[in-house]
Enzyme design. Structure first.
Site, PDB file in Angstrom:
ATOM      1  N   ALA A  36      -4.775 -83.104  49.706  1.00 33.16           N
ATOM      2  CA  ALA A  36      -4.873 -84.258  49.174  1.00 33.16           C
ATOM      3  C   ALA A  36      -4.889 -84.209  47.520  1.00 33.16           C
ATOM      4  CB  ALA A  36      -6.234 -84.829  49.535  1.00 33.16           C
ATOM      5  N   ARG A  48     -12.770 -85.132  49.471  1.00 36.51           N
ATOM      6  CA  ARG A  48     -14.174 -84.673  49.223  1.00 36.51           C
ATOM      7  C   ARG A  48     -14.362 -84.995  47.702  1.00 36.51           C
ATOM      8  NH1 ARG A  48     -12.154 -81.849  52.950  1.00 36.51           N
ATOM      9  NH2 ARG A  48     -13.537 -81.408  54.845  1.00 36.51           N
ATOM     10  N   GLN A 113      -1.290 -80.966  54.674  1.00 41.63           N
ATOM     11  CA  GLN A 113      -2.379 -81.867  55.201  1.00 41.63           C
ATOM     12  C   GLN A 113      -2.262 -83.215  54.950  1.00 41.63           C
ATOM     13  OE1 GLN A 113      -5.069 -78.660  53.135  1.00 41.63           O
ATOM     14  NE2 GLN A 113      -6.400 -79.090  54.874  1.00 41.63           N
ATOM     15  N   ASP A 116       0.245 -88.896  53.552  1.00 38.68           N
ATOM     16  CA  ASP A 116       0.723 -90.114  52.807  1.00 38.68           C
ATOM     17  C   ASP A 116       2.274 -90.162  52.501  1.00 38.68           C
ATOM     18  OD1 ASP A 116       1.370 -87.955  51.001  1.00 38.68           O
ATOM     19  OD2 ASP A 116      -0.450 -88.155  49.878  1.00 38.68           O
ATOM     20  N   HIS A 133      -1.372 -83.149  59.800  1.00 38.52           N
ATOM     21  CA  HIS A 133      -2.540 -84.103  60.282  1.00 38.52           C
ATOM     22  C   HIS A 133      -1.728 -85.374  60.548  1.00 38.52           C
ATOM     23  CE1 HIS A 133      -5.762 -81.651  58.312  1.00 38.52           C
ATOM     24  NE2 HIS A 133      -5.305 -81.029  59.244  1.00 38.52           N
ATOM     25  N   CYS A 141       1.809 -95.022  70.344  1.00 42.23           N
ATOM     26  CA  CYS A 141       1.252 -95.716  71.337  1.00 42.23           C
ATOM     27  C   CYS A 141       0.265 -94.409  72.159  1.00 42.23           C
ATOM     28  CB  CYS A 141       2.082 -96.163  72.201  1.00 42.23           C
ATOM     29  SG  CYS A 141       1.436 -96.395  73.928  1.00 42.23           S
ATOM     30  N   CYS A 166       1.471-101.722  72.482  1.00 40.62           N
ATOM     31  CA  CYS A 166       2.771-101.113  72.647  1.00 40.62           C
ATOM     32  C   CYS A 166       3.640-102.198  73.646  1.00 40.62           C
ATOM     33  CB  CYS A 166       2.604 -99.901  73.647  1.00 40.62           C
ATOM     34  SG  CYS A 166       4.376 -99.073  73.751  1.00 40.62           S
ATOM     35  N   CYS A 169       4.676-100.372  76.946  1.00 39.47           N
ATOM     36  CA  CYS A 169       3.845-100.013  78.159  1.00 39.47           C
ATOM     37  C   CYS A 169       2.504-100.821  77.993  1.00 39.47           C
ATOM     38  CB  CYS A 169       3.546 -98.752  78.421  1.00 39.47           C
ATOM     39  SG  CYS A 169       2.407 -98.098  77.033  1.00 39.47           S
ATOM     40  N   SER A 208      -8.949 -77.914  49.491  1.00 34.64           N
ATOM     41  CA  SER A 208     -10.090 -77.418  49.152  1.00 34.64           C
ATOM     42  C   SER A 208     -10.124 -76.064  50.166  1.00 34.64           C
ATOM     43  CB  SER A 208     -11.287 -78.357  49.632  1.00 34.64           C
ATOM     44  OG  SER A 208     -11.137 -78.988  50.911  1.00 34.64           O
TER      45      SER A 208
HETATM   46  P1  NAD Z   1      -9.794 -82.250  50.019  1.00 36.10           P
HETATM   47  O1  NAD Z   1     -10.029 -83.669  49.519  1.00 36.10           O
HETATM   48  O2  NAD Z   1     -10.791 -81.120  50.984  1.00 36.10           O
HETATM   49  O3  NAD Z   1      -9.730 -81.265  48.585  1.00 36.10           O
HETATM   50  C1  NAD Z   1      -8.627 -81.637  47.693  1.00 36.10           C
HETATM   51  C2  NAD Z   1      -8.749 -80.509  46.643  1.00 36.10           C
HETATM   52  O4  NAD Z   1      -7.925 -80.601  45.737  1.00 36.10           O
HETATM   53  C3  NAD Z   1     -10.256 -80.308  45.817  1.00 36.10           C
HETATM   54  O5  NAD Z   1     -10.529 -78.750  45.909  1.00 36.10           O
HETATM   55  C4  NAD Z   1     -10.017 -80.874  44.724  1.00 36.10           C
HETATM   56  O6  NAD Z   1     -10.782 -80.216  43.767  1.00 36.10           O
HETATM   57  C5  NAD Z   1      -8.428 -80.692  44.377  1.00 36.10           C
HETATM   58  N1  NAD Z   1      -7.615 -81.676  43.621  1.00 36.10           N
HETATM   59  C6  NAD Z   1      -8.042 -82.923  43.567  1.00 36.10           C
HETATM   60  N2  NAD Z   1      -7.204 -83.370  42.696  1.00 36.10           N
HETATM   61  C7  NAD Z   1      -6.363 -82.431  42.091  1.00 36.10           C
HETATM   62  C8  NAD Z   1      -5.490 -82.410  41.216  1.00 36.10           C
HETATM   63  N3  NAD Z   1      -4.788 -83.325  40.499  1.00 36.10           N
HETATM   64  N4  NAD Z   1      -4.911 -80.998  40.857  1.00 36.10           N
HETATM   65  C9  NAD Z   1      -5.480 -79.834  41.551  1.00 36.10           C
HETATM   66  N5  NAD Z   1      -6.332 -80.137  42.214  1.00 36.10           N
HETATM   67  C10 NAD Z   1      -6.931 -81.292  42.669  1.00 36.10           C
HETATM   68  O7  NAD Z   1      -8.340 -82.218  50.698  1.00 36.10           O
HETATM   69  P2  NAD Z   1      -7.967 -81.423  51.593  1.00 36.10           P
HETATM   70  O8  NAD Z   1      -8.205 -79.997  51.570  1.00 36.10           O
HETATM   71  O9  NAD Z   1      -6.365 -81.793  51.913  1.00 36.10           O
HETATM   72  O10 NAD Z   1      -8.295 -81.893  53.080  1.00 36.10           O
HETATM   73  C11 NAD Z   1      -8.688 -83.336  53.212  1.00 36.10           C
HETATM   74  C12 NAD Z   1      -8.109 -84.019  54.604  1.00 36.10           C
HETATM   75  O11 NAD Z   1      -8.079 -85.459  54.513  1.00 36.10           O
HETATM   76  C13 NAD Z   1      -6.823 -83.833  55.170  1.00 36.10           C
HETATM   77  O12 NAD Z   1      -7.038 -83.242  56.301  1.00 36.10           O
HETATM   78  C14 NAD Z   1      -5.985 -84.810  54.720  1.00 36.10           C
HETATM   79  O13 NAD Z   1      -5.248 -84.973  56.060  1.00 36.10           O
HETATM   80  C15 NAD Z   1      -6.893 -85.874  54.742  1.00 36.10           C
HETATM   81  N6  NAD Z   1      -6.591 -86.845  53.476  1.00 36.10           N
HETATM   82  C16 NAD Z   1      -5.330 -86.868  53.151  1.00 36.10           C
HETATM   83  C17 NAD Z   1      -4.694 -87.646  51.956  1.00 36.10           C
HETATM   84  C18 NAD Z   1      -3.531 -87.820  51.791  1.00 36.10           C
HETATM   85  O14 NAD Z   1      -2.592 -87.954  52.588  1.00 36.10           O
HETATM   86  N7  NAD Z   1      -2.940 -88.059  50.294  1.00 36.10           N
HETATM   87  C19 NAD Z   1      -6.115 -87.965  51.122  1.00 36.10           C
HETATM   88  C20 NAD Z   1      -7.275 -87.736  51.417  1.00 36.10           C
HETATM   89  C21 NAD Z   1      -7.616 -87.281  52.617  1.00 36.10           C
END
Ligand code: NAD
Length: 268
Positions: A36, A48, A113, A116, A133, A141, A166, A169, A208
């Protein structure tokens, strides 16, 4: 080799990234692993962080989707409101730097992960983007698996449907993302493990590294001999096994790193 906080001393970011670029330059089978954090500079909160999704929105579980009409209706209503904003999000310098690395023939896969779709929007080869993810740009569906583009379903919501079904179905529809209580898409995970096993370097950006099983892929890659480079704002549990850790913002760091790796004229 660890590159600590860029503000720690007089050394500039380009200087700090030079040894990291040396590490990346010979590699030809790079897996870029993103979380993220690569998308926060596009205005999408991470999970987080202080404004993270965890705090601000109620994510449905697979049980909600299957059995709870009210919860589904709430979800679709929220989604209908958020959709136009979601569609407008644009990739940032970090996503674009990944494309540059890829177009130079160095990237074997982008394991993400994120849900978007910003890697594809930036121009990454969609066949190389492995969405562990799933994607919020597709609707699926729950019964027959038929997929719909998100805007098709958005139009139906706009026309007044509250719990769209859907067309084939009559099954329950849901975003094609992995919900709490579900396993990862098998084929995507298999390809991600394969790519990690064969990688000569894994570039991990904005994760993270606490969400399993995704967070185990760098460990797999490392065991099979790949170099690990971690770019993140804050420490991660895998920093100690990485060959380089760059503490900073994903966009500017990747932009400069890739510029140096590709020996661009404007490198400082
Ligand atoms: P996470 O939120 O757990 O961790 C994000 C990490 O990136 C943190 O350690 C944070 O300090 C760091 N970070 C944030 N902005 C940053 C930047 N500009 N530069 C460098 N580091 C930065 O995210 P994760 O590990 O991807 O896990 C979160 C889950 O939530 C994933 O499974 C995902 O599917 C979902 N999610 C996705 C999105 C998206 O698609 N953009 C957004 C939120 C959550």
């Amino acid at each position: 080799m660890t590159t600590e906080s860029l503000a720690d001393d007089e050394t500039t970011m380009p200087e700090r990234l030079r040894p990291v670029a040396e590490l990346v330059r010979p590699c030809r089978s790079i897996v870029v692993f993103t979380g993220a954090g690569i998308s926060t500079e596009s205005g999408i909160p991470d999970y987080r962080g202080p404004n993270g999704v965890w705090q601000t929105s109620k994510i449905p579980t697979i049980d909600n989707v299957r059995h709870d009409v009210q919860s589904r209706e709430r979800h679709w209503q929220e989604r209908r409101q958020r959709f136009p904003e979601m569609q407008m999000k644009q990739p940032n310098a970090g996503h674009r730097a990944v494309v540059d690395l890829e177009r130079d023939g160095r990237v074997s896969a982008i394991v993400t992960q994120n849900i978007d779709g910003l890697h594809q929007k930036a121009g990454s080869d969609p066949t190389k983007v492995l969405e562990l993810h799933g994607s919020s740009h597709r609707i699926r569906c729950q019964s027959c698996g038929r997929e719909y583009a998100a805007d098709t379903i958005h139009e139906r919501l706009e026309r007044g449907e509250t719990d769209p079904r859907c067309a084939r179905c009559g099954g329950v529809l849901r975003a094609s993302t992995v919900l709490f209580g579900e396993s990862l898409p098998e084929d995507t995970l298999r390809r991600a493990v394969e790519a990690s096993t064969e990688a000569d370097l894994m570039l991990i950006v904005g994760s993270s590294l606490v969400v399993k099983p995704a967070s185990q892929l760098p460990v797999v890659a490392r065991k099979r001999g790949a170099r690990l480079v971690i770019v993140n704002r804050e420490p991660t549990p895998l920093d100690e096994i990485a060959h380089a850790v760059v503490r900073g913002e994903a966009g500017p760091v990747l932009d400069e790193l890739v510029r140096q790796v590709l020996n661009r004229d404007d490198a400082t």
